[in-house]
Motif scaffolding. Structure first.
Motif, PDB file in Angstrom:
ATOM      1  N   ASN A 124      -2.219  15.506  -5.886  1.00 19.57           N
ATOM      2  CA  ASN A 124      -1.225  14.865  -6.777  1.00 19.57           C
ATOM      3  C   ASN A 124      -0.609  15.748  -7.450  1.00 19.57           C
ATOM      4  O   ASN A 124       0.755  15.393  -7.857  1.00 19.57           O
ATOM      5  N   PHE A 150      -5.752   6.193   1.226  1.00 22.98           N
ATOM      6  CA  PHE A 150      -5.776   7.733   1.469  1.00 22.98           C
ATOM      7  C   PHE A 150      -6.444   7.777   2.767  1.00 22.98           C
ATOM      8  O   PHE A 150      -7.621   7.637   2.969  1.00 22.98           O
ATOM      9  N   TYR A 178      -1.387   8.055   1.089  1.00 20.46           N
ATOM     10  CA  TYR A 178      -1.467   9.198   0.731  1.00 20.46           C
ATOM     11  C   TYR A 178      -2.391  10.088   1.813  1.00 20.46           C
ATOM     12  O   TYR A 178      -3.174   9.872   2.225  1.00 20.46           O
ATOM     13  N   ARG A 228       2.600  10.065  -8.016  1.00 23.02           N
ATOM     14  CA  ARG A 228       1.079  10.186  -8.173  1.00 23.02           C
ATOM     15  C   ARG A 228       0.172   8.940  -8.012  1.00 23.02           C
ATOM     16  O   ARG A 228       0.640   8.055  -8.502  1.00 23.02           O
ATOM     17  N   SER A 229      -0.899   9.073  -7.486  1.00 23.18           N
ATOM     18  CA  SER A 229      -1.813   7.930  -6.981  1.00 23.18           C
ATOM     19  C   SER A 229      -1.960   7.112  -8.183  1.00 23.18           C
ATOM     20  O   SER A 229      -2.101   5.859  -8.333  1.00 23.18           O
ATOM     21  N   THR A 277      -3.387   1.534  -3.257  1.00 21.18           N
ATOM     22  CA  THR A 277      -3.423   2.980  -2.731  1.00 21.18           C
ATOM     23  C   THR A 277      -4.105   3.091  -1.821  1.00 21.18           C
ATOM     24  O   THR A 277      -5.607   2.544  -1.646  1.00 21.18           O
ATOM     25  N   TYR A 305       0.901  -1.286  -0.067  1.00 19.19           N
ATOM     26  CA  TYR A 305      -0.010  -0.027   0.119  1.00 19.19           C
ATOM     27  C   TYR A 305       0.929   1.226   0.037  1.00 19.19           C
ATOM     28  O   TYR A 305       1.838   1.372   0.746  1.00 19.19           O
ATOM     29  N   THR A 356      -8.935   6.967  -7.711  1.00 16.72           N
ATOM     30  CA  THR A 356      -7.333   6.332  -7.703  1.00 16.72           C
ATOM     31  C   THR A 356      -6.953   5.809  -6.467  1.00 16.72           C
ATOM     32  O   THR A 356      -5.822   5.285  -6.344  1.00 16.72           O
ATOM     33  N   ILE A 357      -7.878   5.565  -5.458  1.00 15.65           N
ATOM     34  CA  ILE A 357      -7.675   5.059  -4.375  1.00 15.65           C
ATOM     35  C   ILE A 357      -8.434   3.775  -3.868  1.00 15.65           C
ATOM     36  O   ILE A 357      -9.644   3.517  -4.066  1.00 15.65           O
ATOM     37  N   ILE A 370      -8.870  12.649  -6.337  1.00 22.12           N
ATOM     38  CA  ILE A 370      -7.734  11.628  -6.080  1.00 22.12           C
ATOM     39  C   ILE A 370      -8.626  10.482  -5.604  1.00 22.12           C
ATOM     40  O   ILE A 370      -8.056   9.206  -5.774  1.00 22.12           O
TER      41      ILE A 370
END
Length: 411
Positions: free
Chosen positions: A128, A148, A123, A136-137, A146, A120, A168-169, A165
């Motif tokens: 980003n 967050f 963030y 960047r994620s 990822t 993992y 993208t998590i 963001i």
């Protein structure tokens, strides 16, 4: 001619914008789907760029290392300005992360994140564009899941800062139910397929926020009424409301300097002066005069440090704008004077409104000074505040432990 060219460019942008948005949606979904099937050995990597965020995820980091989980702090050492990444200046100072946990720190260099083989990448800021491209994620998803966890506790119903963001998590560690519901809504496809997940286990920073703080405060006189002032950084007229610094700083500083029975710590957001100067609302010379006046006073302190909870714990009153420090200071049991701007009280979520309602709300300098004097004599909302704190804290228990179990696949 220029107007005609501008119209053509605007037209092209209007045509290309939805195409780009659709492409990004497809790309992000494809990558979170692929990442959800990764089964690397558990190795949690935190991206560490903004020192002021450290105390927000430190409890989670410490819980990981106490449970002997492989954990790395990847340090991105820049000037912490509001500039985009490609304009930032890199500096060689030793960060707070390296001072406290040097054995867990790795300095950023291009390609280092992939070499670390994380399970993992965590963030803690939703921006980003302030990161090197390979961190960047949406790029980290090529070889890692990822996660967050936001650097601030959500206090409103406006989630625009985190919206970009979240697609993208894989694992969103929500601060409260409102954030979780927002994630479930905008990432509904990924959530329904099991590629993405939001958890609402409380905010780990609050679990033991003031439990082990023994450090003395930075107030010049500890035997006086100790006040902290934390104006917001962004000076605008958005629905969130901007900083009240320009409205209040002259009369408020006059008050403290002229009343030696008070002691003040002035702690603006680290980006406040930069924002005001860049917008032409304040000059660097004016900034220097304010700081010099504070430093020359007998009872005021200008605080630029990364760590501030010891000052919160040792203070008596907080004066603040719209800010994530509201719930942080709330847990000291001490009164807050909330400085409203543009009727922005209505933007807060129900939990934060409950916090403010058992404190004090003002809309101009006269009300502010009057409340400051009144609270010094009688804190009429103390019992209501104590009741609300007990209710709020009931959800924060064992939050770090449960989050660690999610990050490490409950191994």
């Amino acid at each position: 001619m220029k107007k005609a060219i501008k119209k053509v460019l605007d037209l092209l942008k209007g045509i290309l914008r939805p195409i780009k948005k659709k492409y990004l949606n497809i790309r992000n979904f494809s990558r979170v789907r692929k990442a959800s099937h990764y089964h690397q050995q558990n190795h949690i990597v935190f991206l560490c760029q903004f020192e002021s965020c450290w105390d927000k995820f430190k409890p989670l980091f410490e819980d990981l290392i106490h449970k002997n989980k492989k954990t790395t702090l990847l340090i991105i050492n820049d000037d912490n300005s509001t500039l985009p990444y490609y304009q930032k200046k890199f500096i060689n100072k030793v960060t707070i992360f390296e001072r406290e946990y040097p054995e867990y720190c790795v300095k950023y260099e291009k390609g280092i994140l992939k070499k670390l083989k994380p399970s993992y990448v965590v963030y803690t800021r939703p921006y980003n564009h302030y990161l090197p491209k390979d961190l960047r994620s949406f790029n980290a998803l090529k070889y890692s899941k990822t996660a967050f966890i936001n650097y601030y506790y959500p206090i409103d119903c406006v989630f625009s800062l985190i919206q970009d963001i979240l697609p993208t998590i894989n694992l969103f560690i929500a601060g409260n139910t409102g954030e979780k519901n927002f994630f479930d809504q905008i990432c509904s496809r990924g959530v329904s397929k099991g590629y993405q997940k939001a958890i609402d286990y409380g905010f780990p920073q609050f679990e033991n926020l003031y439990a082990d703080i023994g450090q003395e405060s930075d107030f010049r006189q500890n035997d006086r009424i100790k006040v902290i002032w934390t104006p917001r950084w962004l000076d605008d007229d958005s629905e969130l409301g901007g900083s009240n610094f320009l409205r209040y700083y002259q009369k408020l500083l006059d008050f403290f300097i002229d009343n030696p029975n008070y002691s003040l710590i002035f702690r603006p957001h680290p980006l406040m002066f930069n924002d005001l100067i860049q917008k032409g609302k304040f000059t660097n010379e004016e900034k220097n005069k304010v700081i010099q006046r504070i430093k020359e006073s007998e009872n005021c302190v200008y605080d630029e440090s990364s760590y501030y909870f010891h000052n919160f714990k040792n203070s008596n009153i907080l004066i603040t704008d719209y800010s994530s420090v509201i719930p942080e200071y709330f847990l000291t049991y001490n009164p807050i004077i909330y400085c409203e701007k543009n009727h922005n009280y209505n933007v807060f979520d129900d939990t934060t409104k409950e916090m403010i309602d058992c404190n004090y709300r003002v809309s101009n300098i006269d009300e502010l000074l009057s409340s400051l004097k009144d609270i010094t004599q009688t804190d009429s909302k103390k019992s209501a505040r104590e009741k609300q704190i007990r209710k709020f804290m009931s959800k924060q228990e064992h939050s770090s432990q449960r989050i660690v179990e999610e990050l490490t696949d409950k191994d």
